[in-house]
Design an enzyme around this catalytic site. Structure first.
Site, mmCIF file in Angstrom:
data_model
loop_
_atom_site.group_PDB
_atom_site.id
_atom_site.type_symbol
_atom_site.label_atom_id
_atom_site.label_comp_id
_atom_site.label_asym_id
_atom_site.label_seq_id
_atom_site.Cartn_x
_atom_site.Cartn_y
_atom_site.Cartn_z
ATOM 1 N N HIS A 90 -22.278 52.066 -36.747
ATOM 2 C CA HIS A 90 -23.431 53.008 -36.830
ATOM 3 C C HIS A 90 -23.193 54.574 -37.635
ATOM 4 O O HIS A 90 -23.592 55.528 -37.150
ATOM 5 C CB HIS A 90 -24.094 53.298 -35.535
ATOM 6 C CG HIS A 90 -25.481 53.458 -35.837
ATOM 7 N ND1 HIS A 90 -26.450 52.703 -34.910
ATOM 8 C CD2 HIS A 90 -26.390 53.881 -36.758
ATOM 9 C CE1 HIS A 90 -27.732 53.078 -35.204
ATOM 10 N NE2 HIS A 90 -27.886 53.739 -36.387
ATOM 11 N N ASP A 123 -23.809 47.356 -39.435
ATOM 12 C CA ASP A 123 -23.417 48.659 -39.131
ATOM 13 C C ASP A 123 -24.148 49.033 -37.918
ATOM 14 O O ASP A 123 -24.093 50.113 -37.184
ATOM 15 C CB ASP A 123 -24.021 49.753 -40.190
ATOM 16 C CG ASP A 123 -23.806 51.252 -39.916
ATOM 17 O OD1 ASP A 123 -22.559 51.650 -39.911
ATOM 18 O OD2 ASP A 123 -24.672 52.008 -39.749
ATOM 19 N N GLU A 154 -24.570 47.849 -28.964
ATOM 20 C CA GLU A 154 -23.507 48.905 -29.612
ATOM 21 C C GLU A 154 -23.545 50.067 -28.616
ATOM 22 O O GLU A 154 -22.840 50.969 -28.637
ATOM 23 C CB GLU A 154 -24.055 49.176 -30.877
ATOM 24 C CG GLU A 154 -25.475 50.053 -30.711
ATOM 25 C CD GLU A 154 -26.043 50.535 -32.276
ATOM 26 O OE1 GLU A 154 -25.667 49.640 -33.140
ATOM 27 O OE2 GLU A 154 -26.294 51.825 -32.278
HETATM 28 P P1 NAI Z 1 -39.471 52.585 -42.885
HETATM 29 O O1 NAI Z 1 -40.439 52.937 -41.581
HETATM 30 O O2 NAI Z 1 -39.736 53.527 -44.098
HETATM 31 O O3 NAI Z 1 -39.659 51.097 -43.455
HETATM 32 C C1 NAI Z 1 -39.790 49.951 -42.431
HETATM 33 C C2 NAI Z 1 -40.516 48.916 -43.009
HETATM 34 O O4 NAI Z 1 -40.112 47.766 -42.416
HETATM 35 C C3 NAI Z 1 -41.784 49.146 -43.379
HETATM 36 O O5 NAI Z 1 -42.027 49.056 -45.006
HETATM 37 C C4 NAI Z 1 -42.596 48.230 -42.827
HETATM 38 O O6 NAI Z 1 -43.630 47.686 -43.151
HETATM 39 C C5 NAI Z 1 -41.476 47.086 -42.687
HETATM 40 N N1 NAI Z 1 -41.579 46.187 -41.605
HETATM 41 C C6 NAI Z 1 -42.120 46.445 -40.303
HETATM 42 N N2 NAI Z 1 -42.090 45.249 -39.599
HETATM 43 C C7 NAI Z 1 -41.546 44.301 -40.550
HETATM 44 C C8 NAI Z 1 -41.395 42.848 -40.310
HETATM 45 N N3 NAI Z 1 -41.754 42.145 -39.089
HETATM 46 N N4 NAI Z 1 -40.799 42.198 -41.297
HETATM 47 C C9 NAI Z 1 -40.478 42.876 -42.349
HETATM 48 N N5 NAI Z 1 -40.631 44.110 -42.474
HETATM 49 C C10 NAI Z 1 -41.083 44.709 -41.738
HETATM 50 O O7 NAI Z 1 -38.097 52.817 -42.448
HETATM 51 P P2 NAI Z 1 -36.686 53.336 -42.924
HETATM 52 O O8 NAI Z 1 -36.495 54.590 -43.186
HETATM 53 O O9 NAI Z 1 -36.602 52.468 -44.305
HETATM 54 O O10 NAI Z 1 -35.656 52.773 -42.016
HETATM 55 C C11 NAI Z 1 -35.604 51.202 -41.886
HETATM 56 C C12 NAI Z 1 -34.603 51.046 -40.464
HETATM 57 O O11 NAI Z 1 -33.474 51.498 -40.744
HETATM 58 C C13 NAI Z 1 -35.103 51.966 -39.189
HETATM 59 O O12 NAI Z 1 -36.059 51.175 -38.574
HETATM 60 C C14 NAI Z 1 -33.937 52.053 -38.522
HETATM 61 O O13 NAI Z 1 -33.855 50.922 -37.643
HETATM 62 C C15 NAI Z 1 -32.787 51.788 -39.536
HETATM 63 N N6 NAI Z 1 -31.856 53.075 -39.676
HETATM 64 C C16 NAI Z 1 -30.489 52.575 -39.532
HETATM 65 C C17 NAI Z 1 -29.741 53.821 -39.933
HETATM 66 C C18 NAI Z 1 -28.285 53.639 -39.834
HETATM 67 O O14 NAI Z 1 -27.398 54.598 -39.642
HETATM 68 N N7 NAI Z 1 -27.560 52.452 -39.723
HETATM 69 C C19 NAI Z 1 -30.229 55.036 -40.176
HETATM 70 C C20 NAI Z 1 -31.863 55.104 -40.137
HETATM 71 C C21 NAI Z 1 -32.573 54.049 -40.093
#
Ligand code: NAI
Length: 335
Positions: free
Chosen positions: A293, A256, A261
């Site tokens: 996205h 996505d 992008e």
């Molecule tokens: P979040 O902050 O709740 O979770 C991210 C998790 O990744 C945390 O538990 C953190 O400890 C972990 N993390 C950090 N560094 C890491 C590493 N090196 N290896 C493995 N895990 C690691 O964020 P959330 O809300 O779950 O979003 C995750 C990602 O999804 C965002 O950073 C964003 O890039 C992406 N996203 C994409 C969207 C889309 O429309 N495609 C929309 C919203 C978010």
């Protein structure tokens, strides 16, 4: 507060106008924020930006000179903002930390099911009166092992969905001490790579996760692994995945998000010649499914995004209420 809303699409405008109710003075701007367009924010107090707006040090310096004191990210990720520079320039940054993580988790499932059962191909075949099944065979998800990299809000919901489908769930997240569900196993990356039939990325883009999925990582994965990225494009080294798709080492790919992008997504380029040869190569594979996205794009998520963005602006102005700030110091502390 006077807010310049960059990268505005019709749907953004509609949600903002409905929810704002004249609380703030909004100026809607279609261009992305960059060094070429930063001047458009003159006489504003804040800029509101999305995932592909570029807030590098030059842009931030221009904004500061124009009197901008606040950046309102209408997304959760903040990898496109130079937070150290914002800190030095005295510009505060607020984001939308949570807006229907279900939207992204459910879209991830849609990519997996679509790729596995080849719905994208079946749809086109049936429209042409081709009801042959050759090439459409999938596999049962029940009993398969799913590797989740990053189990925050989205990753955890996605893990629960996959468990409900009867999958074994492995989680790699260096910042978690324990998993949210006793049936999930917290594992090292190497074990996840070795055991997972499906690997889904839900970690943020950081210096540590940039090109996490590269040739070396793919080399440790199961033959024919399904890779899914709904997080940020630069977590995957696209050329390495293309090589692995060509050999069959990666069995299928659902995206996505894409490394480059910014030059493609959120625009109608259907009448143009797309110059990105890497992206166009991806489109030639029958076992690659790409959406532009849109994982976040549900009514519920858009309502929450706009509501929280406007609340952040109000909280900044009145010094009251929740202000979801992201600071350089917090990020330094996290990493
Ligand atoms: P979040 O902050 O709740 O979770 C991210 C998790 O990744 C945390 O538990 C953190 O400890 C972990 N993390 C950090 N560094 C890491 C590493 N090196 N290896 C493995 N895990 C690691 O964020 P959330 O809300 O779950 O979003 C995750 C990602 O999804 C965002 O950073 C964003 O890039 C992406 N996203 C994409 C969207 C889309 O429309 N495609 C929309 C919203 C978010």
């Amino acid at each position: 507060m006077k807010i310049a809303v960059f990268s505005t699409k019709t749907y953004d405008r509609n949600f903002f106008l409905k929810i704002n109710q004249e609380r703030h003075q909004l100026t809607f701007l279609e261009p992305r924020l960059s060094s070429k367009t930063a001047a458009l924010a003159e006489e504003q107090d804040a800029v509101c930006v999305f995932v592909n707006d570029d807030l590098n040090v030059d842009v931030l310096t221009t904004l500061q000179k124009q009197g901008i004191r606040l950046i309102l990210l209408r997304c959760a990720g903040f990898n496109n903002v130079d937070l150290a520079a914002a800190n030095k320039l005295g510009i505060r940054v607020a984001r939308v930390p949570a807006y229907s993580p279900h939207a992204v988790a459910e879209h991830t499932l849609a990519l997996i099911l679509g790729l596995n059962r080849k719905t994208h191909r079946a749809y086109n075949r049936v429209r042409e009166g081709n009801f042959a099944l050759d090439g459409l065979m999938g596999f049962d998800l029940v009993g398969k092992t799913v590797g989740v990299i990053g189990a925050g809000q989205i990753g955890e919901i996605f893990a629960r969905i996959m468990k409900a489908l009867g999958c074994e769930v492995l989680i790699h997240d260096p910042y978690l001490q324990e998993t949210a569900d006793k049936d999930f196993s917290l594992v090292e990356l190497a074990e996840l790579y070795q055991r997972a039939d499906i690997i889904s990325l839900h970690c943020p883009l950081t210096p540590q996760t940039h090109h996490l999925i590269n040739e070396q990582a793919i080399g440790q994965m199961k033959d024919g692994v399904m890779l899914i990225n709904t997080s940020r494009g630069k977590i995957v080294h696209t050329r390495a995945v293309i090589d692995a798709l060509k050999t069959g080492r990666v069995g299928s790919l659902g995206l996505d998000v894409y490394e480059e992008e910014g030059d493609l997504f959120f625009a109608d380029l259907s009448a143009e010649v797309i110059q990105d040869d890497v992206f166009m190569r991806l489109l030639t594979f029958p076992n690659v499914l790409i959406t532009g996205h849109q994982a976040f794009f549900t009514t519920e998520a858009m309502t929450q995004i706009v509501q929280t963005t406007l609340d952040n602006a109000s909280a900044f102005e009145s010094q009251q209420g929740s202000f979801h700030e992201v600071t350089w110091q917090q990020v330094q502390g996290d990493s």
